[in-house]
Design a protein around this motif. Sequence first.
Motif, mmCIF file in Angstrom:
data_model
loop_
_atom_site.group_PDB
_atom_site.id
_atom_site.type_symbol
_atom_site.label_atom_id
_atom_site.label_comp_id
_atom_site.label_asym_id
_atom_site.label_seq_id
_atom_site.Cartn_x
_atom_site.Cartn_y
_atom_site.Cartn_z
ATOM 1 N N PRO A 288 89.056 78.012 47.933
ATOM 2 C CA PRO A 288 89.328 76.795 46.921
ATOM 3 C C PRO A 288 90.196 75.809 47.837
ATOM 4 C CG PRO A 288 89.808 79.162 46.063
ATOM 5 C CD PRO A 288 89.794 79.609 47.681
ATOM 6 N N GLU A 289 91.381 76.041 48.322
ATOM 7 C CA GLU A 289 92.062 75.057 49.385
ATOM 8 C C GLU A 289 91.099 73.816 50.364
ATOM 9 O OE1 GLU A 289 94.632 78.407 48.070
ATOM 10 O OE2 GLU A 289 92.666 77.898 49.554
ATOM 11 N N ASN A 290 90.004 74.485 50.446
ATOM 12 C CA ASN A 290 88.980 73.517 51.116
ATOM 13 C C ASN A 290 88.156 72.125 51.032
ATOM 14 O OD1 ASN A 290 89.488 74.862 53.866
ATOM 15 N ND2 ASN A 290 87.752 76.221 53.575
ATOM 16 N N TRP A 291 88.349 72.651 49.367
ATOM 17 C CA TRP A 291 87.826 71.215 48.667
ATOM 18 C C TRP A 291 88.964 70.726 48.202
ATOM 19 C CZ3 TRP A 291 82.228 71.702 47.503
ATOM 20 C CH2 TRP A 291 81.732 72.805 47.660
ATOM 21 N N THR A 292 88.155 69.396 47.916
ATOM 22 C CA THR A 292 89.005 68.436 46.884
ATOM 23 C C THR A 292 88.177 67.656 45.928
ATOM 24 O OG1 THR A 292 89.526 67.762 49.132
ATOM 25 C CG2 THR A 292 89.501 65.369 47.717
ATOM 26 N N PHE A 293 88.782 67.371 45.052
ATOM 27 C CA PHE A 293 88.373 66.939 43.876
ATOM 28 C C PHE A 293 88.679 65.330 43.109
ATOM 29 C CE2 PHE A 293 88.551 71.249 43.533
ATOM 30 C CZ PHE A 293 87.326 71.573 43.091
ATOM 31 N N SER A 294 87.667 64.416 42.781
ATOM 32 C CA SER A 294 87.987 63.157 42.499
ATOM 33 C C SER A 294 88.530 63.819 41.436
ATOM 34 C CB SER A 294 86.120 62.347 42.985
ATOM 35 O OG SER A 294 85.769 62.886 41.983
ATOM 36 N N TYR A 295 89.583 61.983 41.053
ATOM 37 C CA TYR A 295 90.241 62.087 39.437
ATOM 38 C C TYR A 295 88.941 61.559 38.464
ATOM 39 C CZ TYR A 295 93.528 61.267 36.814
ATOM 40 O OH TYR A 295 94.407 60.965 35.008
ATOM 41 N N PRO A 296 89.135 62.197 37.335
ATOM 42 C CA PRO A 296 88.003 61.982 36.163
ATOM 43 C C PRO A 296 88.078 60.845 36.148
ATOM 44 C CG PRO A 296 89.835 64.046 35.850
ATOM 45 C CD PRO A 296 90.812 63.517 37.342
ATOM 46 N N LYS A 297 87.006 59.993 36.165
ATOM 47 C CA LYS A 297 87.456 59.078 35.740
ATOM 48 C C LYS A 297 86.018 58.728 34.444
ATOM 49 C CE LYS A 297 85.752 54.090 36.333
ATOM 50 N NZ LYS A 297 86.876 53.602 36.394
ATOM 51 N N THR A 298 86.430 58.262 33.331
ATOM 52 C CA THR A 298 86.214 58.086 31.730
ATOM 53 C C THR A 298 85.530 56.598 31.835
ATOM 54 O OG1 THR A 298 87.796 57.308 30.682
ATOM 55 C CG2 THR A 298 87.592 59.483 30.631
ATOM 56 N N PHE A 299 84.195 55.868 31.518
ATOM 57 C CA PHE A 299 83.884 54.601 30.672
ATOM 58 C C PHE A 299 83.911 54.266 30.408
ATOM 59 C CE2 PHE A 299 81.319 51.847 28.732
ATOM 60 C CZ PHE A 299 80.183 51.261 29.853
ATOM 61 N N ASN A 300 84.492 52.690 31.251
ATOM 62 C CA ASN A 300 85.640 51.509 30.796
ATOM 63 C C ASN A 300 84.862 50.849 30.487
ATOM 64 O OD1 ASN A 300 86.771 49.837 29.633
ATOM 65 N ND2 ASN A 300 88.818 51.077 31.562
ATOM 66 N N PRO A 301 83.804 50.448 29.511
ATOM 67 C CA PRO A 301 83.092 48.720 29.459
ATOM 68 C C PRO A 301 83.619 47.716 30.620
ATOM 69 C CG PRO A 301 84.216 49.036 27.324
ATOM 70 C CD PRO A 301 84.129 50.295 28.002
ATOM 71 N N LYS A 302 85.088 47.455 30.442
ATOM 72 C CA LYS A 302 85.953 46.868 31.278
ATOM 73 C C LYS A 302 85.528 46.451 32.884
ATOM 74 C CE LYS A 302 89.711 46.309 28.291
ATOM 75 N NZ LYS A 302 91.291 46.564 27.989
ATOM 76 N N ASP A 303 85.316 47.661 32.878
ATOM 77 C CA ASP A 303 84.359 47.472 34.629
ATOM 78 C C ASP A 303 83.321 47.167 34.996
ATOM 79 O OD1 ASP A 303 87.016 49.387 35.197
ATOM 80 O OD2 ASP A 303 85.841 51.242 34.928
ATOM 81 N N ALA A 304 82.340 46.735 33.547
ATOM 82 C CA ALA A 304 81.081 46.438 33.340
ATOM 83 C C ALA A 304 80.234 45.301 32.360
ATOM 84 C CB ALA A 304 80.103 48.051 33.256
ATOM 85 N N PRO A 305 80.646 44.234 33.378
ATOM 86 C CA PRO A 305 80.790 43.363 31.891
ATOM 87 C C PRO A 305 78.806 43.038 31.237
ATOM 88 C CG PRO A 305 80.681 42.605 34.163
ATOM 89 C CD PRO A 305 81.021 43.803 33.989
ATOM 90 N N GLU A 306 78.157 43.731 31.952
ATOM 91 C CA GLU A 306 77.147 43.628 31.953
ATOM 92 C C GLU A 306 76.382 44.328 30.723
ATOM 93 O OE1 GLU A 306 76.250 45.794 35.091
ATOM 94 O OE2 GLU A 306 77.688 44.614 34.066
ATOM 95 N N ILE A 307 77.375 45.690 30.806
ATOM 96 C CA ILE A 307 77.185 46.489 29.134
ATOM 97 C C ILE A 307 78.141 46.408 28.673
ATOM 98 C CG2 ILE A 307 75.006 47.750 29.881
ATOM 99 C CD1 ILE A 307 76.908 50.295 31.444
ATOM 100 N N SER A 308 79.408 44.931 28.304
ATOM 101 C CA SER A 308 80.657 45.663 27.617
ATOM 102 C C SER A 308 80.683 45.798 25.920
ATOM 103 C CB SER A 308 81.364 44.293 27.395
ATOM 104 O OG SER A 308 80.368 43.414 27.677
ATOM 105 N N ASP A 309 79.199 45.450 25.843
ATOM 106 C CA ASP A 309 79.015 45.798 24.110
ATOM 107 C C ASP A 309 79.388 47.559 23.841
ATOM 108 O OD1 ASP A 309 76.822 46.276 25.444
ATOM 109 O OD2 ASP A 309 75.597 46.942 24.061
ATOM 110 N N MET A 310 79.010 48.807 24.694
ATOM 111 C CA MET A 310 79.467 50.375 25.547
ATOM 112 C C MET A 310 80.413 50.518 25.001
ATOM 113 S SD MET A 310 76.025 50.673 25.078
ATOM 114 C CE MET A 310 75.880 52.878 25.266
ATOM 115 N N LYS A 311 80.736 51.107 23.809
ATOM 116 C CA LYS A 311 82.094 51.726 23.504
ATOM 117 C C LYS A 311 82.763 52.712 24.553
ATOM 118 C CE LYS A 311 81.239 55.360 21.107
ATOM 119 N NZ LYS A 311 80.132 56.432 19.842
#
Length: 459
Positions: A274-297
């Motif tokens: 297990p110690e050989n694996w690295t996990f990225s931090y969980p990423k939730t969808f945020n419409p502020k990151d994606a102005p072209e789909i900012s209408d998504m909640k």
Amino acid sequence: MKGHNLWSYAPYKPLLYDDADIYICRVVPYEDKIHFEWLKKDENTYSIFYRERNKGEFIHFADVESNECDILNLKKDTDYEFYVTSGGKKSRTRLARCNKSVGVVVNYLHPEDEAYGFSGHYLCSPSLLYHPDGYLLASMDVFAFEHPQNLTLIFRSFDMGKTWHYVSELMPCFWGKMFLHKGEIYMIGCSTEYGDLLISKSTDGAKTFGAPVVLLRGTNGKDGKCGCHTNPQDVVYFNGRIYRSFEWGNWACNEFHHAAMVMSCDENDDLLVPENWTFSYPKTFNPKDAPEISDMKAYTMTIEGTLCISPDNKLLNVMRFEKKGHALVYEVDTQNLDAPLKYSYCMPFNANNSKFTIKYDKISKKYYTIANYIFDYEKVRARNYQVLMKSDDLKNWEIAKELIDYRDDDHEKIGFQYVSFEFLGDDIIYLSRTAINNANSFHNTNYSTFHKIENFRKY
């Protein structure tokens, strides 16, 4: 009673579960017959009995010396019960409904058959693997809502998918995917829905897997608490590391819903440490990151990501997304492996309402996927139109070939979905989670079916 030190069984029998002495391990109904197989023990002769479901006495069909049989001259659109006896021993009474299916049936489970009731009633999570020794492996788990969902069945074909036979089963294993690494077979999956993330390997063609290693602890998934979510997606090799996508969360978890993650390991390290694996931090969808789909909640569904290497050599996670006709594309930070995924773009993709896998074909220099094309936005949940799609750039997609078309049939009862596929020479082979022949629903499938697309690059 002895303890068990492996992940695999043949078969798994829960303690004190009302099981039988003879284990029927594979069932395949046809329009006018039922083929089934069982694990042979020391007995020489087996007696086969059947009847129409809940009608009259059981009929003695035949005595056989092998461990498989075809009950012949049956009626279409009819449920049957059947069992096997030998030397005072008896199997469970199993169920099957006679009718046609699609492709080659790897396995079938009648939605009211209680053989695997300790795990579920429907076949899910198809995983297909081609082994360079010349055989195929297919796995599927057994699920139902509000059930443990922790049994996976494994089958093998030595004739490139024409015939299949039982190999073993894993407990606990859900959402599992087999893959090859340095010539050895690995399985990665969860202990149950939103449970622990597990990995193990087999050195004998999937007959046995060593006790699984826990890579990440989850929960039990039944009370809305966040845990590990995955599905049978491929591993991807990139710059000396092996990567795989998964998610953290739960449908009922408002904090994360399903947050995108990637796990990775140096390809020369031991995958079972297990110690050989690295996990990225969980990423939730945020419409502020994606102005072209900012209408998504915020916390819009991002689930079942497939990893791809882009034309400009970036590692991308292409995710099933709640915006109709689109997939969400994140970029993996391969220099900072702990970092959360970064929004890249929203990709028009008219087949986003079910799990899909994208693969790159080095010969044609195109990306391919097998998916459920959205043919009617009033029926966006429909999964009864399966197509092969292709792209040059991971941005623009077109249908290369229609594969299975049941658009004129009830999309609530028929579905062909969650495909696991492999390039094999000039062909594509694939395993489908298939609902047909009076399935419980398009989602709660009763078949695992094998298919081939010959000379796929000509389309």
